[in-house]
Design a protein around this motif. Structure first.
Motif, mmCIF file in Angstrom:
data_model
loop_
_atom_site.group_PDB
_atom_site.id
_atom_site.type_symbol
_atom_site.label_atom_id
_atom_site.label_comp_id
_atom_site.label_asym_id
_atom_site.label_seq_id
_atom_site.Cartn_x
_atom_site.Cartn_y
_atom_site.Cartn_z
ATOM 1 N N GLN A 172 0.816 -1.205 0.000
ATOM 2 C CA GLN A 172 0.000 0.000 0.000
ATOM 3 C C GLN A 172 0.859 1.267 0.000
ATOM 4 N N ASN A 203 -3.270 -0.393 -4.215
ATOM 5 C CA ASN A 203 -4.247 -0.473 -3.131
ATOM 6 C C ASN A 203 -5.268 -1.573 -3.388
ATOM 7 N N ILE A 204 -6.141 -1.760 -2.421
ATOM 8 C CA ILE A 204 -7.069 -2.888 -2.396
ATOM 9 C C ILE A 204 -7.991 -2.861 -3.612
ATOM 10 N N THR A 219 -6.069 -7.687 -2.029
ATOM 11 C CA THR A 219 -7.390 -7.895 -1.451
ATOM 12 C C THR A 219 -7.459 -7.280 -0.055
ATOM 13 N N GLN A 220 -8.659 -7.121 0.429
ATOM 14 C CA GLN A 220 -8.816 -6.637 1.795
ATOM 15 C C GLN A 220 -8.445 -7.726 2.808
ATOM 16 N N CYS A 222 -3.840 -6.031 4.206
ATOM 17 C CA CYS A 222 -4.325 -6.566 2.938
ATOM 18 C C CYS A 222 -3.867 -8.003 2.783
#
Length: 237
Positions: free
Chosen positions: A76, A101-102, A116-117, A129
């Motif tokens: 991130q 980012n996600i 992914t989250q 993540c």
């Protein structure tokens, strides 16, 4: 040559693709009581993926692992800013130093990385993540990062046809064995490898409870329990 997934203890893995590309995920090497190798043995990877900035995932070895090589660091934006402060060159960070980012996917030399989250916390930078890594031959490996169970895991299974899922099972800080086993039912991978256990006294000390729960929730998933330093072969069936 086949794709190989090697467990380095805790949440640290080395993936070597059939094309010879090396990917490190959460390479906590120095200070990891389960890691069987030294930083020098892992230096010069093609990719390094960081799920979040807790010390047992971000580690302190990134500049040594990447220094002098052409490897790319993925994480991130806020975590990548921390890496730059710690000595990683901007040119070795994905998207020219900005990170990703996600929900995003990047492709580096034929390898796709989707962020992914994850449901967890951070120390000071970004949010946790996981990663879905698609190798050159289409083999899909999901590293969940530190997380609790969440229902969107079912969508990952539908979207990506996961071959290997690397899942935390240790409880206290991550999913407990029962939740991790139910996650298998959502994800429907072909193979599951437990991680984030045994390292500290507070964590689950074996995978036995996970195996028993997986037999109930997802009997069609093959569970492979690795010892630190052991590998398994991963191929697209």
């Amino acid at each position: 040559m086949s794709n190989q997934v090697r467990w380095l203890g805790h949440a640290a893995f080395e993936i070597t693709s059939a094309q010879g590309k090396r990917i490190l995920i959460d390479p906590w090497i120095t200070g990891n009581p389960l890691c069987p190798v030294k930083v020098e043995e892992l230096a010069g990877p093609d990719l390094v993926l960081i799920t979040h900035d807790h010390h047992d995932h971000y580690g302190s070895d990134l500049p040594r692992l990447l220094g002098g090589g052409k490897g790319i660091l993925v994480g991130q934006p806020e975590v990548m800013a921390k890496a730059k402060q710690d000595g990683v060159e901007k040119e070795q960070i994905i998207t020219g130093g900005s990170g990703m980012n996600i929900g995003g996917t990047v492709e580096i030399d034929g390898i796709k990385v989707t962020m992914t989250q994850a449901v967890h916390s951070s120390q000071e930078a970004g949010s946790p993540c996981g990663f879905i890594v698609t190798l050159e031959d289409g083999t899909v490996i999901y590293h969940a990062g530190d997380t609790g169970i969440f229902s969107s895991m079912e969508l990952f299974g539908r979207l990506y046809e996961i071959d290997v899922a690397l899942l935390p099972i240790g409880s206290v800080f991550v999913m407990d064995p029962e939740q991790a086993a139910l996650a298998l039912k959502l994800l429907q991978p072909k193979i599951a490898v437990p991680m984030h256990f045994l390292t500290f006294p507070a964590l689950e000390q074996s995978a036995d409870n996970f195996i028993a729960a997986a037999n109930r929730w997802a009997p069609g998933v093959r569970v492979e329990v690795l010892q630190p330093g052991e590998s398994l072969f991963a191929e697209k069936s």
